[in-house]
Scaffold this motif. Structure first.
Motif, PDB file in Angstrom:
ATOM      1  N   PRO A   1       0.819  -1.230   0.000  1.00 51.61           N
ATOM      2  CA  PRO A   1       0.000   0.000   0.000  1.00 51.61           C
ATOM      3  C   PRO A   1       0.849   1.275   0.000  1.00 51.61           C
ATOM      4  O   PRO A   1       0.460   2.279  -0.600  1.00 51.61           O
ATOM      5  N   ALA A   2       2.008   1.235   0.671  1.00 49.07           N
ATOM      6  CA  ALA A   2       2.897   2.404   0.696  1.00 49.07           C
ATOM      7  C   ALA A   2       3.572   2.611  -0.649  1.00 49.07           C
ATOM      8  O   ALA A   2       3.810   3.746  -1.071  1.00 49.07           O
ATOM      9  N   VAL A   3       3.877   1.521  -1.346  1.00 53.34           N
ATOM     10  CA  VAL A   3       4.530   1.612  -2.649  1.00 53.34           C
ATOM     11  C   VAL A   3       3.639   2.380  -3.636  1.00 53.34           C
ATOM     12  O   VAL A   3       4.125   3.217  -4.402  1.00 53.34           O
ATOM     13  N   PHE A   4       2.339   2.109  -3.615  1.00 47.90           N
ATOM     14  CA  PHE A   4       1.426   2.823  -4.517  1.00 47.90           C
ATOM     15  C   PHE A   4       1.469   4.331  -4.262  1.00 47.90           C
ATOM     16  O   PHE A   4       1.479   5.129  -5.203  1.00 47.90           O
ATOM     17  N   ILE A   5       1.488   4.717  -2.984  1.00 48.60           N
ATOM     18  CA  ILE A   5       1.509   6.142  -2.636  1.00 48.60           C
ATOM     19  C   ILE A   5       2.805   6.803  -3.097  1.00 48.60           C
ATOM     20  O   ILE A   5       2.821   7.951  -3.551  1.00 48.60           O
ATOM     21  N   LEU A   6       3.907   6.082  -2.987  1.00 47.89           N
ATOM     22  CA  LEU A   6       5.208   6.653  -3.333  1.00 47.89           C
ATOM     23  C   LEU A   6       5.471   6.671  -4.837  1.00 47.89           C
ATOM     24  O   LEU A   6       6.004   7.647  -5.368  1.00 47.89           O
ATOM     25  N   VAL A   7       5.103   5.598  -5.524  1.00 45.40           N
ATOM     26  CA  VAL A   7       5.523   5.416  -6.922  1.00 45.40           C
ATOM     27  C   VAL A   7       4.585   6.069  -7.928  1.00 45.40           C
ATOM     28  O   VAL A   7       5.040   6.769  -8.845  1.00 45.40           O
ATOM     29  N   LEU A   8       3.279   5.889  -7.778  1.00 46.74           N
ATOM     30  CA  LEU A   8       2.351   6.365  -8.807  1.00 46.74           C
ATOM     31  C   LEU A   8       2.410   7.886  -9.028  1.00 46.74           C
ATOM     32  O   LEU A   8       2.362   8.335 -10.174  1.00 46.74           O
ATOM     33  N   PRO A   9       2.519   8.712  -7.963  1.00 49.43           N
ATOM     34  CA  PRO A   9       2.666  10.154  -8.227  1.00 49.43           C
ATOM     35  C   PRO A   9       3.918  10.495  -9.023  1.00 49.43           C
ATOM     36  O   PRO A   9       3.922  11.459  -9.800  1.00 49.43           O
ATOM     37  N   MET A  10       4.985   9.702  -8.857  1.00 45.12           N
ATOM     38  CA  MET A  10       6.206   9.936  -9.631  1.00 45.12           C
ATOM     39  C   MET A  10       6.002   9.658 -11.117  1.00 45.12           C
ATOM     40  O   MET A  10       6.732  10.168 -11.965  1.00 45.12           O
ATOM     41  N   LEU A  11       4.991   8.825 -11.433  1.00 39.77           N
ATOM     42  CA  LEU A  11       4.681   8.494 -12.825  1.00 39.77           C
ATOM     43  C   LEU A  11       3.691   9.479 -13.434  1.00 39.77           C
ATOM     44  O   LEU A  11       3.112   9.222 -14.482  1.00 39.77           O
ATOM     45  N   LYS A  12       3.466  10.606 -12.711  1.00 32.18           N
ATOM     46  CA  LYS A  12       2.592  11.697 -13.171  1.00 32.18           C
ATOM     47  C   LYS A  12       1.114  11.300 -13.199  1.00 32.18           C
ATOM     48  O   LYS A  12       0.306  11.924 -13.891  1.00 32.18           O
ATOM     49  N   LEU A  13       0.755  10.266 -12.436  1.00 38.87           N
ATOM     50  CA  LEU A  13      -0.649   9.875 -12.350  1.00 38.87           C
ATOM     51  C   LEU A  13      -1.349  10.696 -11.275  1.00 38.87           C
ATOM     52  O   LEU A  13      -0.724  11.132 -10.302  1.00 38.87           O
ATOM     53  N   ASP A  14      -2.650  10.898 -11.457  1.00 30.70           N
ATOM     54  CA  ASP A  14      -3.437  11.628 -10.479  1.00 30.70           C
ATOM     55  C   ASP A  14      -3.311  10.947  -9.115  1.00 30.70           C
ATOM     56  O   ASP A  14      -3.312   9.719  -9.002  1.00 30.70           O
ATOM     57  N   ILE A  15      -3.203  11.756  -8.057  1.00 30.39           N
ATOM     58  CA  ILE A  15      -3.003  11.229  -6.718  1.00 30.39           C
ATOM     59  C   ILE A  15      -4.136  10.291  -6.313  1.00 30.39           C
ATOM     60  O   ILE A  15      -3.950   9.361  -5.514  1.00 30.39           O
TER      61      ILE A  15
END
Length: 444
Positions: A230-244
């Motif tokens: 669950p923490a990985v999703f919070i950290l990684v997806l915003p770096m990929l320019k995806l909506d929070i």
């Protein structure tokens, strides 16, 4: 102008009364709403028209409210899935006694950045660190100060932070762009604070560790690397320019699956947990990792809705025009950020809420910033580096009282919350680096 002053006085008296009597500040916000509706009517608008303006403000907050409820789900899911416990257990387990205070700061920074909330971290990691400090002979005020600095590092600049999301929404700026600038403008202060806490660590080494709480964690949870998902999703997806929101959704779904599979929770109980909060089986863990859930965000959402209704009225009636004119005049002498410091401090003192202070600073300062050559991005970063942090040093502000109460310490802790003080001071002298063109314009 007199009607506006009276309305503000009514609101302030209501706010103080609620705090003294231990009542929800939502009561004061409702009273204030009707007071400002009356002011709108004195300016020639019908009550229906003013309430329509208020609704327009609330409507603008719906995106934030959606995210707040998602954060509510996450606060329960991270507790029940073992995610928070994994960070706490292994963080504390490998604490080096001479570096205890430093690690308290760094662990608080990391967990608050991932989770995006100061209150949850102070109520989980903070409580454990305070128990270790008291039993291990470390000054509890210094430890709590390190935690306060750490939790407001994340509260200020995490893409999952409710205050960062709110600032981006009210200033109409991009969240991830703001996060990037907050990292840059806060780097020096973080490094200085790290050095100070490293020095204090050697002066206050941990003498011993109470293993009882750690054993309870192992009995309650299965702590595998999967709990980090669950923490990985919070950290990684915003770096990929995806909506929070996609990051939050990924964290919610993965955490829910872990609750049912890895932790063995019944499906219906898991749904109940998401809404009402997590209740651990181990009684001694209840005050540490119990809680969260969508219901925990109801008051926060109410504060945001009512604050945004104020914003709608202020904009629709233009009742703050005179105040903004005076701010413009003062700003020509002080500069934008000093004016933001003054206003951020005053709103935090009077309204006792970080959320309300953010809303008012945005409403009052947007026009003066733009009229003096500033930008919305500059406005957002200045709010983060002034208002968001200044709320923490006001002893009766919710941003200060709640974490201190959770950790069982008094306001003397603020003397050791170095990041909160250092960052605004450093920013006064380094702002030119990040906003050179706009700083030059106002100085000319």
């Amino acid at each position: 102008m007199m009607a506006l002053i009276i309305a503000f006085l009514v609101f302030v008296v209501s706010m103080i009364s609620c705090l003294v009597l231990g009542q929800s500040i939502l009561i004061a916000l409702v009273i204030g709403l009707f007071a400002f509706v009356v002011v709108g009517c004195t300016k020639g608008f019908s009550p229906g028209k003013v309430f329509t303006m208020a609704w327009h403000g609330v409507r603008d907050s719906l995106v934030v409210l959606e995210i707040m409820f998602m954060i509510g789900f996450i606060t329960a899911i991270w507790r029940a899935s073992g995610t928070i416990t994994f960070f706490v257990y292994y963080g504390v387990k490998f604490v080096t006694p001479p570096l205890f205070v430093l690690l308290a700061f760094l662990m608080s920074c990391l967990l608050s950045y991932i989770l995006g909330t100061s209150f949850s971290v102070s109520g989980t990691l903070g409580v454990i660190l305070m128990a270790l400090a008291r039993s291990g002979g470390v000054d509890p005020l210094i430890t709590a100060g390190a935690v306060m600095s750490g939790i407001y590092f994340g509260d200020r600049c995490s893409p999952a932070s409710s205050s960062a999301i709110l600032v981006a929404n009210v200033t109409k700026t991009d969240l991830m762009d703001n996060v990037k600038y907050m990292h840059k403008t806060g780097l020096i202060a973080v490094l200085i604070s790290t050095g100070i806490y490293a020095f204090l660590s050697f002066q206050n080494p941990l003498q011993q560790v109470d293993a009882a709480i750690m054993d309870s964690m192992l009995e309650e949870f299965s702590l595998s690397l999967l709990t980090l998902l669950p923490a990985v999703f919070i950290l990684v997806l915003p770096m990929l320019k995806l909506d929070i929101r996609w990051a939050f959704l990924g964290s919610i779904v993965s955490g829910f699956v872990l609750m049912v599979t890895l932790q063995g929770m019944d499906f219906l109980d898991a749904l109940k947990c998401c809404i009402l909060g997590f209740v651990p089986e181990q009684a001694d863990l209840e005050p540490i990792i119990g809680g969260g859930g969508a219901v925990s965000m109801l008051e926060v959402c109410g504060i945001i809705m009512l604050s945004c209704s104020y914003s709608g009225i202020f904009k629709g009636t233009d009742m703050l025009a005179d105040v903004q004119g005076k701010i413009n005049q003062m700003m020509s002498h002080t500069g934008r950020f000093i004016m933001m410091l003054i206003l951020g401090f005053m709103t935090s003192v009077v309204f006792c809420s970080q959320t309300i202070a953010i809303m008012l600073c945005s409403d009052l300062m947007t026009k003066p910033y733009l009229q003096t050559g500033g930008s919305r991005r500059e406005l957002a970063i200045d709010i983060e580096n002034a208002t968001v942090l200044l709320s923490v040093i006001i002893p009766w502000n919710i941003a200060c009282t709640v974490p201190l109460e959770m950790m069982g310490v008094g306001v003397k802790t603020l003397m050791y919350s170095y990041l909160v003080f250092i960052l605004p001071v450093i920013y006064i002298f380094t702002k030119r680096i990040w906003f050179k063109d706009s700083v030059d314009k106002i100085e000319k």
